[in-house]
Design an enzyme around this catalytic site. Structure first.
Site, mmCIF file in Angstrom:
data_model
loop_
_atom_site.group_PDB
_atom_site.id
_atom_site.type_symbol
_atom_site.label_atom_id
_atom_site.label_comp_id
_atom_site.label_asym_id
_atom_site.label_seq_id
_atom_site.Cartn_x
_atom_site.Cartn_y
_atom_site.Cartn_z
ATOM 1 C CG ASP A 144 -2.016 0.850 1.397
ATOM 2 O OD1 ASP A 144 -1.897 2.063 0.872
ATOM 3 O OD2 ASP A 144 -3.269 0.363 1.455
ATOM 4 N NE ARG A 181 -4.881 2.741 0.276
ATOM 5 C CZ ARG A 181 -5.994 2.002 0.320
ATOM 6 N NH1 ARG A 181 -7.032 2.345 0.189
ATOM 7 N NH2 ARG A 181 -5.719 0.780 1.072
#
Ligand code: ZN
Length: 428
Positions: free
Chosen positions: A341, A343
């Protein structure tokens, strides 16, 4: 046309004979300083990414950063005048938002300009000052109103799960919303602090990982604000906007990260669109109880890895030995992208602080990363609302079970490794 020997930045006109570098400060500058975190916008100072007058620039990068390359094409092909100055007549917000105490805390908001929506009005004098030929102030936030029509909501009305009230939800199924588009404005010392790194490490990585796109990151330590060339955030407000900051009124929030494949095109490999629509449904219900609902839509496609990486991962998942299965869900992303990830939810709560949110009664999200980021930012969360099981598409069982096993919030049992391996998706 002659080119200077190093650096790579803007000139003010295609017709001028030489490139004016912004990588080094030359001669006198009449740039207005930025005091990040000042609660008075005039004290804080405007954000000026002028391409016309390099001496006015007080930031690194350009406005609408992600679209700067299209602007370059328009200028290069002669359809846009490089000296065009925006006419901001009648563009101001349809409803006022803020100011809130969080706007004056340099640690609470570091990735957007809280005064971005009112920059046109607050700095009108600066824009028209003839002595400096007018500083180029451009809003980084725009606030408007809309009616939105989502087919699922019309089904919900037919099934009696949603009630038409005539104000928020109209008889034809359309939903009345206030919406805000927000471009990123990064205060680099604050971003570095949020990520527990030093500012120089951040600047160096931003310079290197963009192929040296912004030399000022490493040559202009006097400039602390960066307009990054990335997608922004859109906020949809449902119900009474004043209820967002009223501690006696209920507030529902969904923070949703972009998924073009599901959100727009209805792919059944993930839960994104059904969960987004469920979030809107909870927001409508909360608004109808006299509160408000907020949908935050972040342009962070494919966990901020991009759609090409995402589709590569889909292929890797479907073709791996044993087929697409929940126990190898995160591993396949990590194999392609190097991380699961990208983000950085640590920056996400800024938009909630911009809205003046201090508590959320219903958070429509199962993400532990979002939950931790919001509560670490000092915003209390009441109830967490998981996606109803009947809304999970068949092929998305792999994703949802893998996420639950990795720590996502769930009200039911989390599967052990062996059972996880039995949750399988389609081949193609
Ligand atoms: Zn998705």
């Amino acid at each position: 046309m002659t080119y200077a020997s190093n650096g790579s930045s803007a000139n003010h006109s295609l017709n001028s004979k030489h490139i004016i570098l912004t990588s080094h400060q030359r001669g006198t500058t009449n740039a207005i300083p930025i005091q990040w975190g000042a609660l008075d916008p005039r004290e804080r100072g405007p954000i000026i990414g002028s391409l016309h007058n390099p001496k006015h620039r007080n930031v690194i990068g350009t406005h609408s950063g992600a679209y700067g390359v299209y602007r370059a094409l328009a200028v290069a092909s002669g359809v846009l005048s490089p000296t065009h100055k925006a006419d901001l007549t009648d563009t101001s917000p349809v409803v006022p938002i803020g100011p809130y105490p969080s706007w004056g805390d340099p640690g609470k908001i570091v990735s957007l300009d809280p005064f971005g929506a009112i920059a046109g009005e607050v700095f009108a004098e600066v824009r028209s000052d003839p002595q400096s030929q007018g500083h180029e102030v451009f809003p980084t936030i725009a606030i408007t109103r809309a009616h939105i029509n989502i087919p699922e909501l019309q089904d919900e009305i037919k099934q009696g799960r949603l009630t038409v009230d005539g104000e928020i939800l109209k008889p034809d199924g359309s939903l009345v919303v206030t919406k805000a588009a927000i471009d990123p404005v990064w205060y680099l010392p604050g971003i570095a602090k949020r990520l527990n790194i030093d500012e120089w490490t951040l600047r160096r990585a931003l310079f290197q990982q963009t192929g040296g796109m912004f030399p000022e990151l490493v040559t202009r330590p006097d400039l602390h604000v960066f307009l990054p060339p990335i997608g922004g955030t859109t906020v949809y407000i449902i119900g009474d906007q004043a209820a967002i900051t009223d501690p006696t009124k209920p507030l529902a929030v969904r923070v949703h990260d972009e998924c073009n494949g599901s959100d727009v095109f209805g792919s059944d490999i993930c839960t994104c669109r059904p969960y987004l629509v469920h979030g809107i449904e909870v927001c409508i219900q909360t608004a109808q109880e006299g509160g408000a609902g907020v949908i935050v839509y972040c342009r962070k496609e494919g966990r901020a890895l991009g759609e090409v990486t995402k589709f590569l991962v889909y292929n890797a998942r479907k073709r791996q030995e044993g087929g697409d299965r929940a126990d190898a869900y995160f591993l396949r992303t990590e194999c392609v992208a190097g991380v699961q990830d990208m983000r950085f939810q640590e920056l996400m709560p800024d938009v909630l602080h911009w809205l003046g949110i201090t508590k959320i009664d219903r958070l429509v999200s199962m993400s532990n990363m979002k939950y931790n980021a919001i509560t670490n930012a000092g915003i209390a969360i009441g109830q967490r609302v998981p996606i109803p099981p009947e809304l999970v598409p068949a092929d998305a069982q792999v994703e949802i079970e893998a996420k639950k096993a990795s720590g996502y919030y769930s009200e039911d049992e989390v599967l052990a490794a062996e059972a996880l391996a039995q949750i399988k998706g389609r081949t193609y």
